[in-house]
Design a protein around this motif. Sequence first.
Motif, PDB file in Angstrom:
ATOM      1  N   ARG A 272       0.831  -1.205   0.000  1.00 15.54           N
ATOM      2  CA  ARG A 272       0.000   0.000   0.000  1.00 15.54           C
ATOM      3  C   ARG A 272       0.862   1.251   0.000  1.00 15.54           C
ATOM      4  O   ARG A 272       0.577   2.202  -0.725  1.00 15.54           O
ATOM      5  CB  ARG A 272      -0.938   0.011   1.201  1.00 15.54           C
ATOM      6  N   LYS A 273       1.903   1.266   0.820  1.00 16.31           N
ATOM      7  CA  LYS A 273       2.789   2.429   0.862  1.00 16.31           C
ATOM      8  C   LYS A 273       3.467   2.642  -0.489  1.00 16.31           C
ATOM      9  O   LYS A 273       3.638   3.776  -0.940  1.00 16.31           O
ATOM     10  CB  LYS A 273       3.845   2.262   1.955  1.00 16.31           C
ATOM     11  N   ALA A 274       3.855   1.549  -1.135  1.00 14.66           N
ATOM     12  CA  ALA A 274       4.489   1.661  -2.452  1.00 14.66           C
ATOM     13  C   ALA A 274       3.521   2.239  -3.468  1.00 14.66           C
ATOM     14  O   ALA A 274       3.896   3.103  -4.273  1.00 14.66           O
ATOM     15  CB  ALA A 274       4.987   0.293  -2.910  1.00 14.66           C
ATOM     16  N   ARG A 275       2.285   1.796  -3.429  1.00 14.89           N
ATOM     17  CA  ARG A 275       1.285   2.333  -4.371  1.00 14.89           C
ATOM     18  C   ARG A 275       0.957   3.785  -4.075  1.00 14.89           C
ATOM     19  O   ARG A 275       0.783   4.585  -5.000  1.00 14.89           O
ATOM     20  CB  ARG A 275       0.013   1.487  -4.322  1.00 14.89           C
ATOM     21  N   VAL A 276       0.881   4.139  -2.797  1.00 12.49           N
ATOM     22  CA  VAL A 276       0.627   5.534  -2.434  1.00 12.49           C
ATOM     23  C   VAL A 276       1.780   6.409  -2.912  1.00 12.49           C
ATOM     24  O   VAL A 276       1.570   7.507  -3.443  1.00 12.49           O
ATOM     25  CB  VAL A 276       0.403   5.674  -0.912  1.00 12.49           C
ATOM     26  N   LYS A 277       3.009   5.916  -2.754  1.00 11.98           N
ATOM     27  CA  LYS A 277       4.175   6.669  -3.218  1.00 11.98           C
ATOM     28  C   LYS A 277       4.121   6.844  -4.731  1.00 11.98           C
ATOM     29  O   LYS A 277       4.421   7.919  -5.261  1.00 11.98           O
ATOM     30  CB  LYS A 277       5.450   5.943  -2.817  1.00 11.98           C
ATOM     31  N   GLU A 278       3.711   5.801  -5.441  1.00  8.12           N
ATOM     32  CA  GLU A 278       3.608   5.874  -6.892  1.00  8.12           C
ATOM     33  C   GLU A 278       2.536   6.878  -7.316  1.00  8.12           C
ATOM     34  O   GLU A 278       2.744   7.667  -8.238  1.00  8.12           O
ATOM     35  CB  GLU A 278       3.274   4.489  -7.444  1.00  8.12           C
TER      36      GLU A 278
ATOM     37  N   LYS B  89       2.349  14.540  -8.653  1.00  5.90           N
ATOM     38  CA  LYS B  89       3.363  15.578  -8.777  1.00  5.90           C
ATOM     39  C   LYS B  89       3.658  15.872 -10.242  1.00  5.90           C
ATOM     40  O   LYS B  89       3.747  17.034 -10.646  1.00  5.90           O
ATOM     41  CB  LYS B  89       4.638  15.143  -8.058  1.00  5.90           C
TER      42      LYS B  89
ATOM     43  N   LYS C 119       1.486   9.445  -5.559  1.00 12.66           N
ATOM     44  CA  LYS C 119       1.986  10.787  -5.259  1.00 12.66           C
ATOM     45  C   LYS C 119       2.936  11.261  -6.346  1.00 12.66           C
ATOM     46  O   LYS C 119       2.940  12.440  -6.707  1.00 12.66           O
ATOM     47  CB  LYS C 119       2.679  10.801  -3.902  1.00 12.66           C
ATOM     48  N   LYS C 120       3.742  10.346  -6.878  1.00 17.08           N
ATOM     49  CA  LYS C 120       4.649  10.704  -7.964  1.00 17.08           C
ATOM     50  C   LYS C 120       3.857  11.118  -9.201  1.00 17.08           C
ATOM     51  O   LYS C 120       4.169  12.128  -9.840  1.00 17.08           O
ATOM     52  CB  LYS C 120       5.560   9.519  -8.293  1.00 17.08           C
TER      53      LYS C 120
END
Length: 141
Positions: A65-71, A77, A73-74
């Motif tokens: 989930r954190k990896a997908r959220v980071k993706e 941006k 957010k990218k």
Amino acid sequence: MKKILLSALCLASISFTAVHASSIGISSEINSRNHKSTSNIQSNWDDAVVTDAMSNFKSLSRVERKARVKEVKKYLKEYKENAANATGSNDKVLLAILAILLPPLSVYLHEGTTNNTFWISVVLTLLFWIPGVIFALITVL
């Protein structure tokens, strides 16, 4: 901001659940529409697909989930950078018309703040208006 992030997460989850989407008939709908743009296809998805994508997202491990959220957010941006850099020709035409009518306003709208360029435009417009118009046209175009 939470709604935007949640919708972006939903879209990211939906993209990873293409196998499930084919089982409920979306792939046949896509093929029948001769591969139209993805925005048209996404607007035709029903609530069941979105609900299923959210449940799939919630069933992921915390690290995934954190990896997908980071993706996501990218991607957000990148979208914001592209949206900030993209100005249409209609905006330039409108700013050129405003530069003739109200030079300081067009400079302010182009710059986004009351900086030195704006104040120079105000002074030139107050002096004889024509120098203000010329300065605003140079600044805007």
